[in-house]
Write a protein that holds these residues in place. Structure first.
Motif, PDB file in Angstrom:
ATOM      1  N   GLY A  65      35.852  27.581  45.794  1.00 31.50           N
ATOM      2  CA  GLY A  65      36.888  26.804  45.534  1.00 31.50           C
ATOM      3  C   GLY A  65      37.375  26.505  44.063  1.00 31.50           C
ATOM      4  N   ARG A  66      36.603  27.120  43.297  1.00 33.82           N
ATOM      5  CA  ARG A  66      36.860  26.527  41.798  1.00 33.82           C
ATOM      6  C   ARG A  66      37.971  27.544  41.486  1.00 33.82           C
ATOM      7  NH1 ARG A  66      32.256  24.412  37.938  1.00 33.82           N
ATOM      8  NH2 ARG A  66      31.116  23.247  39.772  1.00 33.82           N
ATOM      9  N   ARG A  67      38.738  26.856  40.136  1.00 29.07           N
ATOM     10  CA  ARG A  67      39.972  27.729  39.799  1.00 29.07           C
ATOM     11  C   ARG A  67      39.369  28.603  38.588  1.00 29.07           C
ATOM     12  NH1 ARG A  67      44.380  23.145  39.075  1.00 29.07           N
ATOM     13  NH2 ARG A  67      45.225  22.875  41.485  1.00 29.07           N
ATOM     14  N   LEU A  68      39.504  30.088  38.758  1.00 27.90           N
ATOM     15  CA  LEU A  68      39.180  30.832  37.677  1.00 27.90           C
ATOM     16  C   LEU A  68      40.239  31.420  37.021  1.00 27.90           C
ATOM     17  CD1 LEU A  68      37.200  32.788  36.133  1.00 27.90           C
ATOM     18  CD2 LEU A  68      37.485  34.353  37.886  1.00 27.90           C
ATOM     19  N   GLY A  69      40.397  31.049  35.390  1.00 22.50           N
ATOM     20  CA  GLY A  69      41.452  31.446  34.712  1.00 22.50           C
ATOM     21  C   GLY A  69      41.020  32.698  33.910  1.00 22.50           C
ATOM     22  N   ILE A  70      41.742  33.795  34.201  1.00 22.93           N
ATOM     23  CA  ILE A  70      41.579  35.009  33.751  1.00 22.93           C
ATOM     24  C   ILE A  70      42.101  35.493  32.339  1.00 22.93           C
ATOM     25  CG2 ILE A  70      41.006  37.725  33.770  1.00 22.93           C
ATOM     26  CD1 ILE A  70      40.328  37.224  36.760  1.00 22.93           C
ATOM     27  N   LEU A  71      41.598  35.609  30.995  1.00 18.57           N
ATOM     28  CA  LEU A  71      42.467  35.937  29.948  1.00 18.57           C
ATOM     29  C   LEU A  71      42.457  37.349  29.790  1.00 18.57           C
ATOM     30  CD1 LEU A  71      44.201  35.116  27.463  1.00 18.57           C
ATOM     31  CD2 LEU A  71      42.066  33.931  26.591  1.00 18.57           C
ATOM     32  N   GLY A  72      43.385  38.019  30.150  1.00 19.96           N
ATOM     33  CA  GLY A  72      43.531  39.506  29.891  1.00 19.96           C
ATOM     34  C   GLY A  72      43.173  40.189  31.371  1.00 19.96           C
ATOM     35  N   MET A  73      44.353  40.553  32.041  1.00 16.45           N
ATOM     36  CA  MET A  73      44.321  41.230  33.218  1.00 16.45           C
ATOM     37  C   MET A  73      44.443  42.852  33.427  1.00 16.45           C
ATOM     38  SD  MET A  73      43.460  39.726  35.953  1.00 16.45           S
ATOM     39  CE  MET A  73      43.946  39.043  37.628  1.00 16.45           C
ATOM     40  N   GLN A 133      39.632  30.534  43.350  1.00 14.69           N
ATOM     41  CA  GLN A 133      41.226  30.646  43.225  1.00 14.69           C
ATOM     42  C   GLN A 133      41.410  31.368  41.842  1.00 14.69           C
ATOM     43  OE1 GLN A 133      43.081  26.991  43.558  1.00 14.69           O
ATOM     44  NE2 GLN A 133      41.491  26.038  45.144  1.00 14.69           N
ATOM     45  N   VAL A 134      42.117  32.610  41.944  1.00 15.60           N
ATOM     46  CA  VAL A 134      42.140  33.422  40.816  1.00 15.60           C
ATOM     47  C   VAL A 134      43.351  32.995  40.030  1.00 15.60           C
ATOM     48  CG1 VAL A 134      42.385  35.838  39.999  1.00 15.60           C
ATOM     49  CG2 VAL A 134      40.702  35.359  41.804  1.00 15.60           C
ATOM     50  N   HIS A 135      43.489  32.774  38.945  1.00 20.40           N
ATOM     51  CA  HIS A 135      44.655  32.550  38.041  1.00 20.40           C
ATOM     52  C   HIS A 135      44.687  33.511  36.828  1.00 20.40           C
ATOM     53  CE1 HIS A 135      45.733  28.582  39.867  1.00 20.40           C
ATOM     54  NE2 HIS A 135      44.580  28.906  40.515  1.00 20.40           N
ATOM     55  N   ALA A 172      44.180  24.459  30.512  1.00 21.42           N
ATOM     56  CA  ALA A 172      44.133  23.043  30.812  1.00 21.42           C
ATOM     57  C   ALA A 172      43.799  22.764  32.394  1.00 21.42           C
ATOM     58  CB  ALA A 172      45.364  22.296  30.433  1.00 21.42           C
ATOM     59  N   ARG A 173      44.173  23.533  33.239  1.00 20.46           N
ATOM     60  CA  ARG A 173      43.767  23.481  34.677  1.00 20.46           C
ATOM     61  C   ARG A 173      42.849  24.255  35.215  1.00 20.46           C
ATOM     62  NH1 ARG A 173      48.982  22.550  32.864  1.00 20.46           N
ATOM     63  NH2 ARG A 173      50.284  21.153  34.021  1.00 20.46           N
ATOM     64  N   MET A 174      41.979  24.889  34.558  1.00 24.74           N
ATOM     65  CA  MET A 174      40.957  25.931  34.994  1.00 24.74           C
ATOM     66  C   MET A 174      39.668  25.063  34.934  1.00 24.74           C
ATOM     67  SD  MET A 174      42.590  28.564  36.135  1.00 24.74           S
ATOM     68  CE  MET A 174      44.150  27.432  36.326  1.00 24.74           C
ATOM     69  N   ARG A 196      38.643  40.605  41.662  1.00 20.72           N
ATOM     70  CA  ARG A 196      38.203  41.185  42.983  1.00 20.72           C
ATOM     71  C   ARG A 196      36.891  40.487  43.333  1.00 20.72           C
ATOM     72  NH1 ARG A 196      40.939  45.810  41.157  1.00 20.72           N
ATOM     73  NH2 ARG A 196      38.586  46.782  40.441  1.00 20.72           N
ATOM     74  N   ARG A 197      35.966  40.381  42.539  1.00 25.07           N
ATOM     75  CA  ARG A 197      34.798  39.751  42.633  1.00 25.07           C
ATOM     76  C   ARG A 197      34.717  38.254  42.893  1.00 25.07           C
ATOM     77  NH1 ARG A 197      34.339  44.505  40.590  1.00 25.07           N
ATOM     78  NH2 ARG A 197      32.396  45.569  40.191  1.00 25.07           N
ATOM     79  N   ALA A 198      35.690  37.605  42.150  1.00 22.47           N
ATOM     80  CA  ALA A 198      35.859  36.042  42.201  1.00 22.47           C
ATOM     81  C   ALA A 198      36.380  35.859  43.672  1.00 22.47           C
ATOM     82  CB  ALA A 198      36.997  35.587  41.220  1.00 22.47           C
TER      83      ALA A 198
END
Length: 328
Positions: free
Chosen positions: A150-158, A175-177, A205-207, A167-169
């Motif tokens: 349920g947590r928001r994950l922010g990936i820097l560099g996709m 939640q993937v961002h 700010a939202r992750m 995919r693992r997350a």
């Protein structure tokens, strides 16, 4: 008359099977001990070889390449990242550069998820309690971490690794961002169920979790600087399995000490082995010695890519993993 074998200098110890195969194919100089070459040793190697096989621990800058003379024709890097090599200067001097992309994607993504879990579930703190012999038994409120689902994950560099982390997350219910130089194609984005943020500031700010998975380039140096780190929620955590220079390590240390960021999981550091001692003293961090790609399978596959690049070059063709400045 048989063709003369290429002279190849390898700067670090590699898995035995890789060194054996290199020796079968080329006139190879192997490293006897597993310490980085000195600047003087690199300078000597670069003048004596047709091909240099360096690693991330070797700084192959313009001055060093300038000493190469006419013999050096290929720098076959053992590793995907090439920020330690002046690719533009090499190209100007007619020296090709190759790397080993793709083979470490899953290994590094696995370690990224391991760090996310270790930090959010306070595993390092639990291990410290056990190793000190301080555990008095189970308690309802002891070492309470947080649920990753349920947590928001922010990936820097996709890129490859960022997508593998996504995919693992997904499998963990996160939640993937993501933020990237270029937005992914719609079908890839949909497959990852990922939300794109054009503004890195707004995403940060939202992750709940930030994962750094971008390479180190002039544009990503201190991308997570003091100002941007301050945008993170106090209960958020950050992990980095990419390059240490992307995060301002001193600013991160100050904020972790002040409780302005919940925790961090780091496998790479801004100044290599010279890690801020205040960072090492913190309980809310998990620090690893650049282990993200450290699997035997991955290291052997890296070696196989190096061999293919050298052999293809020796056969008169472009190495399949050639790196050019426009790619960086």
């Amino acid at each position: 008359m048989s063709k003369k074998r290429l002279s190849v200098v390898v700067t670090r110890r590699l898995p035995d099977v890789v060194e054996t195969r290199l020796s079968e194919l080329f006139d190879v100089s192997l490293r006897e001990n597993d310490t980085p070459m000195t600047r003087a040793e690199l300078a000597e190697a670069i003048t004596a070889a047709d091909v240099l096989v360096p690693t991330v621990t070797d700084e192959i800058d313009a001055a060093l390449i300038g000493q190469a003379g006419d013999r050096l024709k290929l720098i076959a890097n053992y590793g995907a990242g090439v920020d330690h090599i002046d690719v533009a200067t090499a190209r100007q001097r007619g020296v090709l550069v190759s790397n080993t992309p793709g083979v470490l994607t899953d290994d590094t993504a696995d370690m990224t998820m391991a760090l996310i879990l270790a930090v959010t579930r306070r595993m390092a703190e639990g291990m410290a309690v056990m190793q000190k012999g301080d555990w008095q038994g189970w308690a309802p409120t002891a070492l309470l971490g947080g649920r990753v689902g349920g947590r928001r994950l922010g990936i820097l560099g996709m890129g490859r690794i960022g997508q593998a982390v996504a995919r693992r997350a997904q499998a963990f219910g996160m939640q993937v961002h993501y933020h990237n130089r270029r937005r992914l194609h719609a079908e890839i984005e949909q497959g990852l169920e990922a939300t794109y943020w054009e503004s890195l500031d707004q995403m940060v700010a939202r992750m709940d979790v930030i994962s750094v998975n971008c390479p180190h380039t002039p544009s990503t140096f201190h991308l997570m600087n003091a100002r941007r780190l301050k945008l993170m929620k106090p209960e958020a955590v950050i992990v980095n399995t990419s390059r240490g220079e992307v995060i301002d390590e001193n600013a991160l240390t100050r904020m972790l000490r002040a409780g302005e960021i919940k925790g961090a999981g780091l496998d790479v550091y801004e100044h290599g082995v010279d890690i801020n001692p205040r960072l090492k003293a913190l309980q809310n961090v998990v620090l690893l010695p650049h282990m993200g790609s450290a699997t035997l399978e991955g290291r052997i596959e890296m070696g196989e890519k190096v061999i293919i690049n050298i052999k293809t070059f020796d056969d008169g063709h472009r190495p399949p993993d050639q790196v050019v400045p426009s790619m960086l």
